[in-house]
Structures are given as C-alpha cells and as structure tokens.
Design a protein around this motif. Structure first.
Motif, PDB file in Angstrom:
ATOM      1  N   UNK A  92     -22.167  65.739  40.467  1.00 18.70           N
ATOM      2  CA  UNK A  92     -22.795  65.989  39.169  1.00 18.70           C
ATOM      3  C   UNK A  92     -24.007  65.050  39.019  1.00 18.70           C
ATOM      4  N   UNK A  93     -25.074  65.591  38.502  1.00 22.58           N
ATOM      5  CA  UNK A  93     -26.251  64.735  38.339  1.00 22.58           C
ATOM      6  C   UNK A  93     -26.041  63.762  37.195  1.00 22.58           C
ATOM      7  N   UNK A  94     -26.634  62.604  37.310  1.00 18.96           N
ATOM      8  CA  UNK A  94     -26.559  61.615  36.237  1.00 18.96           C
ATOM      9  C   UNK A  94     -27.963  61.411  35.681  1.00 18.96           C
ATOM     10  N   UNK A  95     -28.160  61.838  34.451  1.00 19.16           N
ATOM     11  CA  UNK A  95     -29.455  61.680  33.804  1.00 19.16           C
ATOM     12  C   UNK A  95     -30.579  62.294  34.606  1.00 19.16           C
ATOM     13  N   UNK A  96     -30.284  63.393  35.272  1.00 19.25           N
ATOM     14  CA  UNK A  96     -31.317  64.082  36.035  1.00 19.25           C
ATOM     15  C   UNK A  96     -31.423  63.629  37.477  1.00 19.25           C
ATOM     16  N   UNK A  97     -30.848  62.485  37.788  1.00 13.37           N
ATOM     17  CA  UNK A  97     -30.908  61.996  39.167  1.00 13.37           C
ATOM     18  C   UNK A  97     -29.603  61.313  39.536  1.00 13.37           C
ATOM     19  N   UNK A  98     -29.432  61.065  40.792  1.00 15.66           N
ATOM     20  CA  UNK A  98     -28.232  60.407  41.296  1.00 15.66           C
ATOM     21  C   UNK A  98     -28.628  59.050  41.869  1.00 15.66           C
ATOM     22  N   UNK A  99     -27.825  58.039  41.580  1.00 21.01           N
ATOM     23  CA  UNK A  99     -28.075  56.765  42.242  1.00 21.01           C
ATOM     24  C   UNK A  99     -27.483  56.858  43.644  1.00 21.01           C
TER      25      UNK A  99
END
Lengths: 135, 119
Positions: free
Chosen positions: A3-10
């Motif tokens: 799942x993406x986090x805030x539009x991006x992935x760490x």
C-alpha cells in the motif's frame, strides 16, 4: 505491491546513504524536556552512520555548562551524556559565539570541547546540511 | 519531492500541529509525497483516541486518522516520549503506530526534506 504511504513508499533499505544531519539545541537543559529528548535523538542517529553535527545556541548553550546540580529540582542531571558523545563518533559540536557572549560564558565554562562559530558562520554551516532538526 | 514531517507539540495548546496538518494537506494536493509524520515531545498527545474536543471545534486526532486512511500517511509516535506521557497501544487512535526514534532518522534519510513543526 504494498500500500502506498502518502503517495510514495519509504525504501526498506537505505543503501548506505550518508546525509548531513544537524541537531540544533536552543533550549536550557531543565525547565522543558526538549534538551533531554533531543539528546535521545542524537544518540539514535549515531546508529545510522550519518554525518552528525550538534549546534548549541541561545539558551541551548546552558546544556553544556559545567557544574550542573539538579538534585534540588528532582530532575536527572544528564549533562555527563554530552561527554559520552565522542564514543558514538559524534565529534562535531558547534557553539554560537554571540550566544556565549550574551551569557557571559566562555568555552572554559563548557564540559566538552566545541568549535565556536559566529552566527554568520553558523548560518553558512546550516545551509550545507541535508537535514536540520531543532529542539 | 518527498516530505518527512516531525510534530513536536501537542494538539490545541500549540499551533504547530495545525500548521503541520495544513502543510501536509497542501503538499498532498499538489502531488508531493508525505510518507511519514513522526510525533515527538508533547506531539505524541496527537495520537490519543481519548481526545474529545467541544462539538464546534476541529477534531485534531480524527483529522490525523483520516489523513492516514485517505492517503496512507504513516503516523509514527515515539515510544519513549509516548510512554512518558501515558500514550500506549490501548489508547492509540486509528492510523497511528508506536515505534522508535530510528523512524525519525530514517525519514530524514529517505525523504528530500524533513520539516519540523514545533516551538
């Protein structure tokens, strides 16, 4: 796919990225918790092998003053921890000249060796950093 | 552009938490990434589901939870700061998780800008 986090992935791995981290200490050691909890972040950052600098300005200077006695206020004296920073390879400690002078202090009053910079030099050093976290 | 966010002050007492929220909303609307918000110092008080403001006021905690739900923002509460202030898994609002300070340093390493909202 995660799942993406805030539009991006760490990224899971940090692939040996070394950034310049500067921790700016602006508050007196007691009276508020900022200095103590700030120091906790500094110690953790050492585990990430980053290029760490510590700056002390305004009342933050008082964090390094020799002869802290806190028994009467029932708070732990954490000033010895600053002397242990060397053991964590955190050796870049900077103090602002104007803040020292305004408090009638010199480097002889401090518990650790520091480099004294003018506020203009401090500003220049700050612009070189990748991450600046202030406490 | 990816932003990491640190929130250092508690809700309602201090504007920092409102400013952080509005900054994040604006950044997401412009298409920037905000993968993580790290709550430190009294900022951990943003995470308690026991928060109950008056009806006519903004609900800061629910607002964070919705941000996590709608945009997948990772809301991380520092464990040491949280335990000190009575914030535990049992009273954590949806979307928040408790973890270590390493998550803050990691956000600094992995984002393009780490923005601190505090005093």
């Amino acid at each position: 796919m995660t799942e993406t986090t805030g539009g991006v992935e760490l990224d899971e791995e940090m692939s040996g990225v070394i950034k310049k981290f500067m921790f700016v200490n602006r508050k007196a050691p007691y009276g508020t918790i900022y200095a103590l909890e700030g120091l906790e972040v500094v110690l953790i950052s050492a585990a990430f092998d980053q290029d760490v600098s510590l700056v002390f300005l305004d009342d933050g200077i008082y964090q390094l003053v020799k002869g802290q006695h806190t028994k009467a206020i029932d708070v732990k004296n954490f000033s010895p921890t600053y002397r242990a920073l060397e053991g964590y390879d955190i050796e870049k400690l900077y103090v602002e000249k104007e803040s020292l002078e305004a408090r009638n202090l010199t480097v002889d009053n401090l518990i650790v060796p520091v480099e004294v910079l003018t506020s203009a030099e401090m500003a220049a050093l700050m612009t070189e950093q990748d991450v600046v976290i202030s406490f | 552009m990816k932003f990491g966010i640190m929130v250092s002050e508690g809700p309602y007492t201090h504007q920092a938490t409102d400013t952080a929220y509005l900054f994040i909303k604006a950044a997401l609307e412009k298409g920037y990434g905000v993968p993580r918000v790290f709550f430190y110092h009294d900022g951990v008080n943003n995470a308690t589901k026991l928060t109950e403001p008056p009806q006519d006021d903004r609900h800061i905690v629910n607002r964070w939870s919705k941000l996590a739900e709608d945009h997948g923002v990772d809301l991380v509460v520092c464990v040491a700061a949280a335990l000190r202030r009575g914030i535990r898994d049992e009273n954590l609002a949806p979307g928040f998780r408790i973890s270590g300070l390493g998550q803050l340093v990691e956000a600094g390493i992995q984002t393009d800008r780490l923005v601190v909202f505090g005093d």
